[in-house]
Design a protein around this motif. Structure first.
Motif, PDB file in Angstrom:
ATOM      1  N   ALA A   1       0.812  -1.217   0.000  1.00 40.76           N
ATOM      2  CA  ALA A   1       0.000   0.000   0.000  1.00 40.76           C
ATOM      3  C   ALA A   1       0.845   1.266   0.000  1.00 40.76           C
ATOM      4  CB  ALA A   1      -0.898   0.011   1.230  1.00 40.76           C
ATOM      5  N   TYR A   2       0.345   2.239  -0.735  1.00 42.26           N
ATOM      6  CA  TYR A   2       0.863   3.598  -0.736  1.00 42.26           C
ATOM      7  C   TYR A   2      -0.317   4.471  -0.324  1.00 42.26           C
ATOM      8  CZ  TYR A   2       4.069   1.077  -3.719  1.00 42.26           C
ATOM      9  OH  TYR A   2       4.930   0.144  -4.210  1.00 42.26           O
ATOM     10  N   VAL A   3      -0.178   5.171   0.798  1.00 41.75           N
ATOM     11  CA  VAL A   3      -1.302   5.894   1.373  1.00 41.75           C
ATOM     12  C   VAL A   3      -0.919   7.360   1.559  1.00 41.75           C
ATOM     13  CG1 VAL A   3      -2.894   5.964   3.323  1.00 41.75           C
ATOM     14  CG2 VAL A   3      -1.996   3.771   2.552  1.00 41.75           C
ATOM     15  N   VAL A   4      -1.772   8.257   1.066  1.00 40.22           N
ATOM     16  CA  VAL A   4      -1.533   9.700   1.198  1.00 40.22           C
ATOM     17  C   VAL A   4      -2.738  10.352   1.857  1.00 40.22           C
ATOM     18  CG1 VAL A   4       0.032   9.840  -0.784  1.00 40.22           C
ATOM     19  CG2 VAL A   4      -2.404  10.223  -1.120  1.00 40.22           C
ATOM     20  N   TRP A   5      -2.501  11.472   2.538  1.00 37.14           N
ATOM     21  CA  TRP A   5      -3.578  12.223   3.169  1.00 37.14           C
ATOM     22  C   TRP A   5      -4.464  12.851   2.109  1.00 37.14           C
ATOM     23  CZ3 TRP A   5      -4.125  11.277   8.069  1.00 37.14           C
ATOM     24  CH2 TRP A   5      -3.026  11.007   8.871  1.00 37.14           C
TER      25      TRP A   5
ATOM     26  N   SER B   1       5.640  12.552   2.788  1.00 38.65           N
ATOM     27  CA  SER B   1       4.636  12.738   1.744  1.00 38.65           C
ATOM     28  C   SER B   1       3.620  11.600   1.682  1.00 38.65           C
ATOM     29  CB  SER B   1       5.310  12.882   0.379  1.00 38.65           C
ATOM     30  OG  SER B   1       6.018  11.689   0.062  1.00 38.65           O
ATOM     31  N   MET B   2       3.979  10.414   2.209  1.00 39.83           N
ATOM     32  CA  MET B   2       3.066   9.267   2.149  1.00 39.83           C
ATOM     33  C   MET B   2       3.482   8.215   3.156  1.00 39.83           C
ATOM     34  SD  MET B   2       4.162   6.990  -1.179  1.00 39.83           S
ATOM     35  CE  MET B   2       4.517   8.300  -2.306  1.00 39.83           C
ATOM     36  N   PHE B   3       2.552   7.306   3.413  1.00 36.90           N
ATOM     37  CA  PHE B   3       2.816   6.123   4.222  1.00 36.90           C
ATOM     38  C   PHE B   3       3.022   4.951   3.271  1.00 36.90           C
ATOM     39  CE2 PHE B   3       0.388   8.713   7.159  1.00 36.90           C
ATOM     40  CZ  PHE B   3       1.017   8.499   8.374  1.00 36.90           C
ATOM     41  N   LEU B   4       3.943   4.074   3.610  1.00 38.57           N
ATOM     42  CA  LEU B   4       4.126   2.814   2.887  1.00 38.57           C
ATOM     43  C   LEU B   4       3.810   1.684   3.862  1.00 38.57           C
ATOM     44  CD1 LEU B   4       7.501   3.448   1.004  1.00 38.57           C
ATOM     45  CD2 LEU B   4       5.179   3.699   0.141  1.00 38.57           C
ATOM     46  N   PHE B   5       2.947   0.771   3.434  1.00 40.65           N
ATOM     47  CA  PHE B   5       2.559  -0.352   4.276  1.00 40.65           C
ATOM     48  C   PHE B   5       2.731  -1.661   3.522  1.00 40.65           C
ATOM     49  CE2 PHE B   5      -0.375   2.933   6.011  1.00 40.65           C
ATOM     50  CZ  PHE B   5       0.102   2.946   7.300  1.00 40.65           C
ATOM     51  N   GLU B   6       3.136  -2.678   4.252  1.00 40.70           N
ATOM     52  CA  GLU B   6       3.082  -4.044   3.757  1.00 40.70           C
ATOM     53  C   GLU B   6       1.980  -4.726   4.570  1.00 40.70           C
ATOM     54  OE1 GLU B   6       6.814  -6.054   3.983  1.00 40.70           O
ATOM     55  OE2 GLU B   6       7.762  -4.702   2.561  1.00 40.70           O
TER      56      GLU B   6
ATOM     57  N   GLY C   1       4.520  -0.663   8.598  1.00 42.03           N
ATOM     58  CA  GLY C   1       5.137   0.308   7.705  1.00 42.03           C
ATOM     59  C   GLY C   1       5.307   1.623   8.414  1.00 42.03           C
ATOM     60  N   GLY C   2       5.205   2.699   7.656  1.00 40.51           N
ATOM     61  CA  GLY C   2       5.333   4.004   8.273  1.00 40.51           C
ATOM     62  C   GLY C   2       5.422   5.118   7.265  1.00 40.51           C
ATOM     63  N   LEU C   3       5.614   6.291   7.800  1.00 38.62           N
ATOM     64  CA  LEU C   3       5.721   7.506   7.011  1.00 38.62           C
ATOM     65  C   LEU C   3       7.097   7.556   6.345  1.00 38.62           C
ATOM     66  CD1 LEU C   3       3.905  10.020   6.578  1.00 38.62           C
ATOM     67  CD2 LEU C   3       5.070  11.084   8.490  1.00 38.62           C
TER      68      LEU C   3
ATOM     69  N   CYS D   1      -5.764   5.335  -0.714  1.00 38.46           N
ATOM     70  CA  CYS D   1      -4.910   4.160  -0.898  1.00 38.46           C
ATOM     71  C   CYS D   1      -4.645   3.882  -2.368  1.00 38.46           C
ATOM     72  CB  CYS D   1      -5.590   2.915  -0.339  1.00 38.46           C
ATOM     73  SG  CYS D   1      -6.087   3.041   1.359  1.00 38.46           S
ATOM     74  N   SER D   2      -3.462   3.388  -2.637  1.00 40.26           N
ATOM     75  CA  SER D   2      -3.135   2.839  -3.952  1.00 40.26           C
ATOM     76  C   SER D   2      -2.133   1.722  -3.723  1.00 40.26           C
ATOM     77  CB  SER D   2      -2.581   3.929  -4.883  1.00 40.26           C
ATOM     78  OG  SER D   2      -1.411   4.489  -4.339  1.00 40.26           O
ATOM     79  N   GLY D   3      -1.727   1.055  -4.765  1.00 39.03           N
ATOM     80  CA  GLY D   3      -0.800  -0.061  -4.664  1.00 39.03           C
ATOM     81  C   GLY D   3      -1.324  -1.255  -5.422  1.00 39.03           C
ATOM     82  N   THR D   4      -0.892  -2.443  -5.016  1.00 40.93           N
ATOM     83  CA  THR D   4      -1.352  -3.691  -5.633  1.00 40.93           C
ATOM     84  C   THR D   4      -1.659  -4.711  -4.543  1.00 40.93           C
ATOM     85  OG1 THR D   4       0.922  -4.492  -5.864  1.00 40.93           O
ATOM     86  CG2 THR D   4      -0.041  -3.375  -7.763  1.00 40.93           C
ATOM     87  N   ALA D   5      -2.622  -5.590  -4.839  1.00 36.15           N
ATOM     88  CA  ALA D   5      -3.016  -6.627  -3.884  1.00 36.15           C
ATOM     89  C   ALA D   5      -3.284  -7.923  -4.631  1.00 36.15           C
ATOM     90  CB  ALA D   5      -4.267  -6.196  -3.124  1.00 36.15           C
TER      91      ALA D   5
END
Length: 187
Positions: A46-50, A174-179, A167-169, A77-81
């Motif tokens: 995941a790539y998450v932005v405010w 500018s964005m959060f990255l999550f696994e 994950g984290g900021l 949210c964006s990314g791939t799943a």
């Protein structure tokens, strides 16, 4: 006569082998997911932005008169799943309902709770509730997403599951990255 019997038996086998059996699978549109009666692995990068157009929510435990005590209530949210492909960022988001500041061993954390929705490029998706604990100093996060039963659409219809996230900021904030990893369970 034996040759004729041989050809007749062969013809019956060919016809029987080509017959279509609709009762073999629960759902012909999604053979991979619906036939499984065991938890199915799920992974989401995941790539998450405010969403800077969303309302602000107070971080409980901070001064409500200080503008820095608020956070945007929506994250896009964006990314791939797996089982979803590319995530549709126009329809996928987290909505923060409550943020609470607390301290553990002298380190400040926030507990963020709310709901969200994750939708793939093909429109299949699900709604979820979440709880995330974020370190207020290094901005790392760990949390859990619980799929809300009955909210799945498309090939995810009828599924529940638990998805763990970490994950984290990023450095420039500018964005959060999550696994995110977990399991889908067909009910």
């Amino acid at each position: 006569m034996k040759t004729l019997m041989y050809f007749l038996v062969l013809a019956i086998l060919v016809i029987a082998g080509c017959a279509k059996d609709d009762t073999m699978f629960e759902n012909q549109n999604n053979l991979e997911l619906k036939k499984a009666k065991v938890p199915i692995p799920f992974k989401y990068d995941a790539y998450v932005v405010w969403d800077e157009e969303s309302d602000l929510v107070l971080i409980e435990g901070l001064d409500p008169n200080d503008p820095a005590s608020y956070a945007y209530s929506k994250l896009i949210c964006s990314g791939t799943a797996t089982h979803m492909g590319k995530i549709n960022s126009e329809k996928s988001f987290y909505t923060l309902e409550k943020l609470v500041l607390f301290f553990e061993d002298g380190i400040p954390y926030t507990r963020n709770t709310g709901k969200g929705i994750l939708v793939g490029a093909n429109g299949d998706g699900f709604e979820f509730s979440f709880t995330v604990v974020q370190n207020a100093i290094d901005k790392t996060c760990n949390g859990i997403n619980e799929i809300i039963p009955g909210t799945g659409t498309g090939k995810l219809e009828g599924y529940t599951g638990t998805i763990f996230m970490s994950g984290g900021l990023v450095e420039d904030r500018s964005m959060f990255l999550f696994e995110c990893e977990g399991y889908l369970v067909y009910e």
